[in-house]
Design an enzyme around this catalytic site. Structure first.
Site, mmCIF file in Angstrom:
data_model
loop_
_atom_site.group_PDB
_atom_site.id
_atom_site.type_symbol
_atom_site.label_atom_id
_atom_site.label_comp_id
_atom_site.label_asym_id
_atom_site.label_seq_id
_atom_site.Cartn_x
_atom_site.Cartn_y
_atom_site.Cartn_z
ATOM 1 N N HIS A 1 -7.454 22.014 3.025
ATOM 2 C CA HIS A 1 -6.013 22.284 3.041
ATOM 3 C C HIS A 1 -5.658 23.138 4.248
ATOM 4 C CE1 HIS A 1 -5.831 26.593 1.866
ATOM 5 N NE2 HIS A 1 -6.976 26.343 1.263
ATOM 6 N N CYS A 2 -4.390 23.023 4.660
ATOM 7 C CA CYS A 2 -3.846 23.901 5.698
ATOM 8 C C CYS A 2 -2.776 24.761 5.043
ATOM 9 C CB CYS A 2 -3.296 23.083 6.862
ATOM 10 S SG CYS A 2 -1.969 21.953 6.417
ATOM 11 N N ALA A 3 -1.808 25.228 5.795
ATOM 12 C CA ALA A 3 -0.818 26.159 5.240
ATOM 13 C C ALA A 3 0.074 25.508 4.197
ATOM 14 C CB ALA A 3 0.048 26.729 6.364
ATOM 15 N N ARG B 1 -0.317 21.704 3.337
ATOM 16 C CA ARG B 1 -0.738 20.369 2.898
ATOM 17 C C ARG B 1 -2.163 20.335 2.375
ATOM 18 N NH1 ARG B 1 0.255 17.639 8.451
ATOM 19 N NH2 ARG B 1 0.206 19.824 9.051
#
Length: 459
Positions: free
Chosen positions: A27-29, A31
């Site tokens: 995951h990113c910030a 998504r």
């Protein structure tokens, strides 16, 4: 709350084809990034109907599900707890780097190289804006030492920009980043004629062999990028052939010797000319009269964002800032981003669907903070017309910004946070605010009147 997130995670796994169809998850910030084995097994409409999901799309070899900040961390924890293999973003990048056509791979590489150095350029832009504000408020009253101090803050990143780019290129292409830093520093060594002085006519290049101009490459992007690429490849090639006992001495020695020679006498002059040609073309578009540049860039920028190739603009913005510390491109793309927020806000306020309302309103706030993905993929593009209305709003805001030649002192932050890039004068702040208001207002009005109705939910 944990039980609710676990249920969402279970339904999500099932909707993407079950655990057997998932290679890994990261995951990113905002998504959740899912590597899937068979894209055809994904039931995207079902995923988009899940609680807390703000949108989903397949890009760069990943199925990306937008949850928003905070929520994505909790969903990721539950997905991993259910037995899905976890991977880092860097590992997923390694899995996807060979996917897509040659142009997509090239532009992804540009992103990998330039994105890590953007934070320091953002900081530099903020320093420039603050210096402009202070000097405008107290003209002639500041001591010379203070001005010198501000020049250290504002000039350093661009004075040594080739070192930052060469470092990042070596890192991405598998070389030793410290060799990249030294190679980049060699390109701006004070012993070479300063590129800015040569450009202003205050210094002359050194003519090698009577016809090869040798200068420093302060503020240059492409020569450092190319030198970093070939330098990393050369270092890797040498390490496979130099005896281990001599590797520590010979490999960096030969890499630097060969690459600085090639960069100063061959690669630098050629790609500096290429860079100048690119800038001439891009500047031509920016300088189109009667606000046409704003209509084009403000109206179409978010279309390019959808394709995922917008990182190419990083190179352009960095070069604009390196030339004179000003970036007119930022105001134009800000208009496109604010308009997406305005369209999503109209959808959120007009719809009677509770789920869509809870999706659209936070998505509009995210866009006003400079992140449009939830608004685009979760709301506007899903119903098509709101996205089209947002493009018109972006064109209107961009047209206004271009008419007044609005210019930022930095890059990478937009809409509300982007105000910090315009604090060098009250006029700039006012024009920037009007740009955002026009873009968001036009998009909101068009979406409210003709761009959205709840009838679209059934379609």
């Amino acid at each position: 709350m944990a039980d609710e997130n676990r249920q969402i995670a279970e339904e999500l796994i099932e909707a993407v084809g079950g655990q057997e169809n998932i290679s890994s998850v990261a995951h990113c910030a905002t998504r959740l990034r899912i590597m899937v084995k068979d894209r055809e097994k994904i039931d995207q409409p079902r995923v988009e109907e899940l609680d807390k999901v703000k949108g989903a799309f397949y890009n760069a070899g990943q199925f990306q599900v937008i949850f928003g900040t905070g929520t994505v961390n909790r969903i990721h924890e539950q997905v991993v707890a259910l037995g899905v293999s976890e991977s880092s973003k860097s590992e997923q990048k390694e899995e996807t780097k060979n996917q897509g056509n040659a142009i997509q791979r090239l532009l992804r590489t540009f992103g990998d190289i330039f994105v890590p150095i953007i934070p320091v350029l953002v900081a530099t832009g903020l320093f420039m804006g603050l210096r402009g504000l202070i000097t405008n408020l107290m003209p002639g009253a500041l001591p010379e030492n203070f001005i010198l101090y501000t020049q250290v803050l504002t000039d350093t990143a661009f004075a040594f920009l080739p070192a930052l780019i060469a470092w990042s290129a070596f890192r991405v292409f598998g070389g030793s980043p410290v060799i990249g830093i030294v190679l980049g520093l060699m390109l701006v060594n004070p012993a070479l004629p300063n590129a800015y002085d040569v450009g202003s006519g205050d210094a002359d290049p050194i003519m090698f062999l009577g016809f090869i101009p040798v200068i420093g490459y302060q503020g240059s992007v492409l020569p450092a990028f190319i030198a970093g690429y070939f330098g990393a490849k050369l270092e890797k090639w040498l390490r496979q052939r130099v005896p281990e006992a001599l590797d520590l001495i010979l490999t960096p020695f030969l890499t630097l010797l060969i690459m600085i020679t090639a960069a100063l006498f061959f690669l630098g002059p050629i790609f500096s000319a290429v860079e100048s040609g690119i800038m001439v073309g891009a500047t031509f578009v920016l300088e189109l009269p009667f606000g046409l540049s704003g209509l084009i860039i403000g109206g179409l920028h978010q279309v390019i964002v959808i394709t995922g190739v917008h990182h190419i603009f990083n190179l352009f913005e960095i070069q604009l800032l390196a030339e004179d510390g000003l970036n007119p491109f930022n105001a134009l793309i800000t208009a496109g981003i604010a308009a997406q927020g305005g369209a999503a806000l109209a959808v959120g306020l007009k719809t009677k669907s509770k789920k869509l309302k809870t999706l659209a309103l936070p998505s509009s706030l995210s866009a006003f903070l400079g992140i449009t993905e939830p608004a685009i993929f979760g709301v506007n593009l899903r119903y098509i017309k709101p996205f089209a209305m947002a493009l018109i709003g972006g064109a209107a805001g961009g047209f206004f910004a271009a008419l007044f030649n609005l210019q930022a002192t930095g890059m990478a932050i937009t809409v509300i946070p982007g105000t910090l890039l315009y604090v060098d004068s009250l006029l700039s702040v006012a024009l920037y605010a009007l740009t955002n208001i026009i873009a968001a207002g036009v998009a909101f009005a068009l979406t409210w009147t003709v761009g959205f109705s709840d009838d679209m939910l059934d379609k």
